[in-house]
Scaffold this active site. Structure first.
Site, mmCIF file in Angstrom:
data_model
loop_
_atom_site.group_PDB
_atom_site.id
_atom_site.type_symbol
_atom_site.label_atom_id
_atom_site.label_comp_id
_atom_site.label_asym_id
_atom_site.label_seq_id
_atom_site.Cartn_x
_atom_site.Cartn_y
_atom_site.Cartn_z
ATOM 1 C CB SER A 254 -0.852 0.024 1.266
ATOM 2 O OG SER A 254 -0.047 0.327 2.388
ATOM 3 C CG ASP A 255 1.565 5.923 -0.853
ATOM 4 O OD1 ASP A 255 2.537 5.949 -0.072
ATOM 5 O OD2 ASP A 255 1.432 6.766 -1.763
#
Ligand code: NOJ
Length: 654
Positions: A254-255
């Site tokens: 994920s970011d």
């Protein structure tokens, strides 16, 4: 064989350790929570980010390998966007070269240096097509076009990873931000994106697909909602498109904090549900939010998730660790970096890449190239001697800027001339960046007072007055583009245009060099200044490359990878738009706005040269075609400028 090895590993791992592999933990202090050492010792971790310390890498790795229950080594990850120690032009600039060799060779060097420092994985390339030049992160991508974007995507993947990810001079690449981040509403960073499937498939997704085809090891899911579903919990993107249609076999991270952010985004009622949504959507690794490690055991215990579902997400992470040889070579040789950085070709590639990236926007009356026997040159502007602006946005943690500035480059080029310098009034963001305050722990320097600004203005004009030739170096500082660096206006910030006008009024010839990470609406300069060179944020050798072009040792050949709007409010503005009622050039043409031209100041693909070219004999192989068939378009290009300029490409011929 790899599959067998992974099953053997999985068989001896507890659920806690399996979930540990799904976590990317912070090596920096700005994230609260238990220390990396403690987490690793207890359950291991998939990866550590935001750490840039070779000795510490080995220390943490030793804990993972020798003290954690299954001894699985860590992947050390960091943003190495356009160079580790030797800095290359920002990706938008490299795209302006239109030559995939430029990013490929640059990222090869970046990978070699990063790996020598102990990093295994970079969060790049950034593949977000962007048509809204207000968006600060446009600097990290390849601009507005999916074809150019795809070529640059594949080239960067090849540069970072090479042909074989077990190569000890390469790093894993990460295609980010999947997908639609460059389309946030009105260019406001992190805001939602709304994209039809047609736009996604025709414009946004192609560079990501090209990265998969080039063998990219990992993906990063974006922050924002795509059509009201957070990209990090977006099953359609992560399962349907990425894995099913494109057969991607690596893993997705994920970011930062994006899994936990699903609560803010209204997609999950609490962190537990956010973890469930991420895991179910096929998001393998949770970057820095600790949502997976906190909740996965409970999700399994309560029957919301099976161990098999977790194992499905762990497998590609272990597979990459095995494939890159991390189990055999978990440590890095301390001191290797300095030897690697000293390789002369690193700086040569940087200078060559910078030369190839620059775009000549205007050269009225052939003002450029300048003569080297010039006696007195004044170099003026707030960025003329700024190493930060020359290297540009997105430096690795703890990097100390060490660029050749434009002033230094001109001085080196003209040892016999008098080269004077005045910065003029300072420029700064109206609202400081989080990156300069919270993260760096620095307090901002107080702003210049109006009196100080006036005095700096006056000195700059006087310095220019005493010269035979003026080079103005204007644009944006490194923190004016990049993450959390969107802006509504595209004008030159601060008093730069006012200074440019005052200097131009002196009557001394002026060449304008722009240092910036995004298009700027330099309307006045485009009308009134005879020569303009778009140098972008050109990296370590930037000042030398500018001097090479200004004084004719290199011919500029870059072309804009994104159009320059006349105003920020014209964005998004792009060339590949559908025609509609009353297009330009038609007899019934109606201007799109009544308060100014809606066309770009400089269009996509624009860029001059010191020579001239003639195009002739344009041919299209067939007048009509069917879907799936190929059409060949050919044209003859000749250099009719009466010189051999087009063959001069500076010091690096690799
Ligand atoms: C947030 C940024 O959006 C992303 O591009 C970056 O890779 C991560 N932080 C990690 O630093």
């Amino acid at each position: 064989k790899i599959a067998e090895r992974i099953e053997t590993l999985l068989a001896r791992m507890s659920l806690e350790e399996k979930v540990g592999q799904l976590a990317q933990i912070s090596g920096a202090d700005f994230v609260p929570g238990p220390k990396a050492e403690e987490i690793i010792r207890k359950r291991g971790a998939g990866s550590v980010l935001w750490l840039n310390d070779t000795k510490k890498f080995n220390e943490l790795q030793k804990i993972a390998v020798e003290e954690s229950p299954s001894g699985i080594p860590l992947l050390f990850a960091l943003d190495v966007i356009h160079g580790y120690r030797t800095i290359f032009p920002v990706p938008l600039a490299m795209a302006a070269s239109w030559d995939p060799d430029v990013p490929e060779k640059s990222q090869t060097v970046a990978a070699r240096e990063a790996r020598a420092a102990g990093l295994h994985w970079t969060f790049g390339p950034m593949l977000d097509i962007c048509r809204d030049t207000r968006w600060g992160r446009i600097v990290e991508g390849a601009g507005e076009d999916p074809y150019l974007g795809s070529a640059m995507a594949a080239a960067q993947v090849r540069g970072f990873q090479g042909d074989d990810i077990s190569d000890p001079e390469r790093v894993l690449a990460c295609a980010k931000h999947f997908a639609g981040y460059g389309y946030s509403d009105a260019g406001r960073d992190y805001d939602p994106s709304y994209l039809s499937e047609t736009q996604l498939r025709n414009t946004v997704l192609p560079p990501f697909k090209a990265a998969v085809e080039a063998g990219v090891a990992t993906f990063m899911s974006a922050y924002m909602d795509l059509n009201d579903v957070p990209a990090s919990g977006n099953r359609w993107l992560l399962r349907q498109v990425l894995r099913k249609e494109w057969a991607f076999e690596g893993f997705v991270v994920s970011d930062a904090f994006a899994v936990a952010n699903m609560v803010i985004q209204g997609h999950a009622k609490d962190r537990r549900e956010a973890a469930l949504r991420g895991l179910k959507a096929g998001l393998n690794m949770d970057m820095s939010s600790y949502t997976y490690t906190e909740n996965a055991a409970d999700l399994v215990a309560k029957g919301d998730l099976t161990v098999a579902e977790i194992e499905e997400l762990v497998r590609p992470i272990l597979a990459l660790k095995v494939k890159m040889g991390l189990f055999e070579h978990p440590y890095v040789e301390e001191g290797l970096l300095e030897k690697v950085v000293a390789r002369p070709e690193h700086r040569q590639v940087s200078r060559w890449a910078a030369q190839r990236s620059m775009v000549l926007l205007k050269n009225e009356g052939g003002l450029l190239p300048l003569k080297k026997d010039i006696k007195k040159v004044a170099v003026i502007g707030p960025l003329a001697d700024s190493m930060e602006a020359t290297e540009g946005s997105w430096m690795v943690f703890g990097h100390k800027p060490a660029a050749v500035t434009v002033l230094a480059g001109i001085r080196a080029k003209l040892p016999g001339a008098e080269v004077t310098y005045a910065p003029g009034p300072e420029i700064r963001r109206d609202i400081p960046s989080w990156f300069e305050s919270a993260m760096a722990g620095e307090t901002r320097k107080p702003a210049q007072t109006p009196e100080e600004s006036d005095a700096a203005f006056k000195t700059a004009v006087e310095t220019a007055r005493a010269a035979d030739q003026v080079v103005m170096v204007l644009g944006e500082t490194d923190l004016m583009a990049g993450e959390a660096a969107s802006r509504a206006s595209l004008d030159l910030p601060g008093r730069q245009e006012e200074l440019l006008k005052a200097v131009a009024e002196l009557g001394t010839p002026v060449a304008l060099v722009l240092l910036n990470g995004r298009p700027l609406s330099v309307n006045w300069a485009a009308e009134n200044i005879p020569a303009i060179l778009e140098a972008w944020e050109p990296g370590t050798e930037g000042g030398n490359a500018v001097a090479d072009i200004l004084f004719g040792d290199t011919n500029p050949g870059g072309k804009l990878p994104v159009g320059f709007p006349r105003k920020g409010s014209h964005a998004p503005l792009y060339y590949a738009r559908n025609l509609t009622h009353s297009p330009e050039g038609s007899p019934m043409y109606n201007p799109r706005y009544w308060d100014g031209l809606p066309t770009p100041l400089y269009p996509f693909g624009y860029g001059l040269s010191y020579t001239t070219f003639a195009y002739s004999n344009l041919k299209v192989s067939a007048p009509k075609t069917k879907v799936g068939e190929t059409v060949t378009v050919s044209v003859e290009v000749s250099n009719n400028g009466g010189s051999s300029w087009s063959t001069v490409w500076g010091p690096y011929y690799g």
